[in-house]
Design a protein around this motif. Structure first.
Motif, PDB file in Angstrom:
ATOM      1  N   ALA A  59       0.826  -1.209   0.000  1.00  0.00           N
ATOM      2  CA  ALA A  59       0.000   0.000   0.000  1.00  0.00           C
ATOM      3  C   ALA A  59       0.859   1.258   0.000  1.00  0.00           C
ATOM      4  O   ALA A  59       0.551   2.236  -0.697  1.00  0.00           O
ATOM      5  N   ASP A  76       2.010   1.688  -3.473  1.00  0.00           N
ATOM      6  CA  ASP A  76       0.941   1.633  -4.475  1.00  0.00           C
ATOM      7  C   ASP A  76       1.147   0.470  -5.457  1.00  0.00           C
ATOM      8  O   ASP A  76       0.981   0.618  -6.662  1.00  0.00           O
ATOM      9  N   ASP A 124      -8.070  -9.136  -2.607  1.00  0.00           N
ATOM     10  CA  ASP A 124      -7.230  -7.961  -2.766  1.00  0.00           C
ATOM     11  C   ASP A 124      -6.861  -7.502  -1.365  1.00  0.00           C
ATOM     12  O   ASP A 124      -7.726  -7.429  -0.481  1.00  0.00           O
ATOM     13  N   LYS A 134      -6.357  -4.759  -0.137  1.00  0.00           N
ATOM     14  CA  LYS A 134      -7.091  -3.553   0.310  1.00  0.00           C
ATOM     15  C   LYS A 134      -8.486  -3.889   0.814  1.00  0.00           C
ATOM     16  O   LYS A 134      -9.116  -3.098   1.508  1.00  0.00           O
ATOM     17  N   GLU A 135      -8.989  -5.075   0.454  1.00  0.00           N
ATOM     18  CA  GLU A 135     -10.323  -5.495   0.917  1.00  0.00           C
ATOM     19  C   GLU A 135     -10.331  -5.926   2.363  1.00  0.00           C
ATOM     20  O   GLU A 135     -11.348  -5.843   3.052  1.00  0.00           O
TER      21      GLU A 135
END
Length: 257
Positions: free
Chosen positions: A203, A206, A251, A253-254
């Motif tokens: 993260a 990115d 993912d 980010k989930e």
């Protein structure tokens, strides 16, 4: 989700370490459907519930599935006793695996312990464009490094006690790898604290990151809701998802870590 049940002849069985075993079965129909990161539910003699085992590799032409597992309880202890020529009752392939899209991109595979096997078939797809960062407790627990190298991947090894490779965490090696070259995607499987740390690194830079979660499972098909984990929708709403049905791959980010 399409899955099958087959009685699968055992073609080969090897012991890799004191606790890790390598079993290949003939399962033509399941092999034809299999994707990297999926798993199967295997019947163990004398036990009501099947045991969920990640698919380490598959060969669609030969019609085979390969499982590499560790003895963690009575069910997997029974599995460690099977012999070539016997059969296993298997349901699969199950779950949502890794989506391998751009094989020309630079991919990093981060595996922790028995989270290493489900990454192998993906590394094979990327070949020389893959880096495999693999972490284990000690040198005696190291598995599959030769398989990743044979697939063309650059292998970076760490052990908690320093008896093989880097002494420390896989995230140390991940940071080193990212400092020395570009990366288009990270795939990871292993203990939750490791996945959380890998997701944070991805993260910050990115970099797309896909993680395979490990949770206790019973049914394996989404009926019992025993493997629920908290996730976040694109709108930021929190909800529970089932690792067996909605995953095991998410993912990063989930996931609500």
């Amino acid at each position: 989700m399409k899955y099958l049940q087959e009685i699968c002849p055992i073609l080969s069985k090897k012991q890799l370490t004191k606790l890790a075993f390598d079993v290949t079965v003939s399962a033509p129909q399941m092999a034809a459907l299999a994707k990297t990161g999926q798993f199967a539910q295997i019947t163990c003699d004398g036990f009501f519930l099947r045991r969920p085992i990640s698919i380490c590799d598959f060969d669609k032409e030969k019609g085979t599935l390969r499982f590499v597992f560790e003895v963690r309880g009575e069910g997997t202890e029974w599995m460690s006793t099977v012999k070539e020529g016997e059969t296993l009752d298997i349901v699969g392939p199950l779950g949502r695996g890794f989506e391998i899209v751009d094989r020309e991109g630079r991919a990093v595979f981060v595996g922790g312990g028995i989270g290493t096997p489900p990454l192998l078939s993906g590394a094979k797809m990327y070949g020389k464009n893959a880096t495999a960062i693999l972490g284990f407790r000690t040198a005696k627990a190291v598995i599959l490094t030769d398989d990743f190298a044979a697939a063309g991947a650059k292998v970076m090894l760490s052990t908690d006690d320093g008896t093989a490779g880097h002494c420390g965490l896989v995230c140390d090696l991940l940071l080193e790898r990212l400092e020395n070259g570009s990366c288009d995607v990270i795939y990871a499987c292993g203990p939750k604290p490791m996945l959380k740390a890998v997701a944070a690194i991805a993260a910050e830079r990115d970099i797309p990151c896909k993680v395979s979660l490990e949770e206790r499972m019973a049914c394996g098909v989404g009926a019992c809701v025993g493997c629920a984990v908290k996730t976040r929708t694109p709108k930021g709403e929190e909800r529970y998802a089932q690792v067996c049905k909605n995953g095991p791959v998410f993912d990063a980010k989930e996931v609500v870590w």
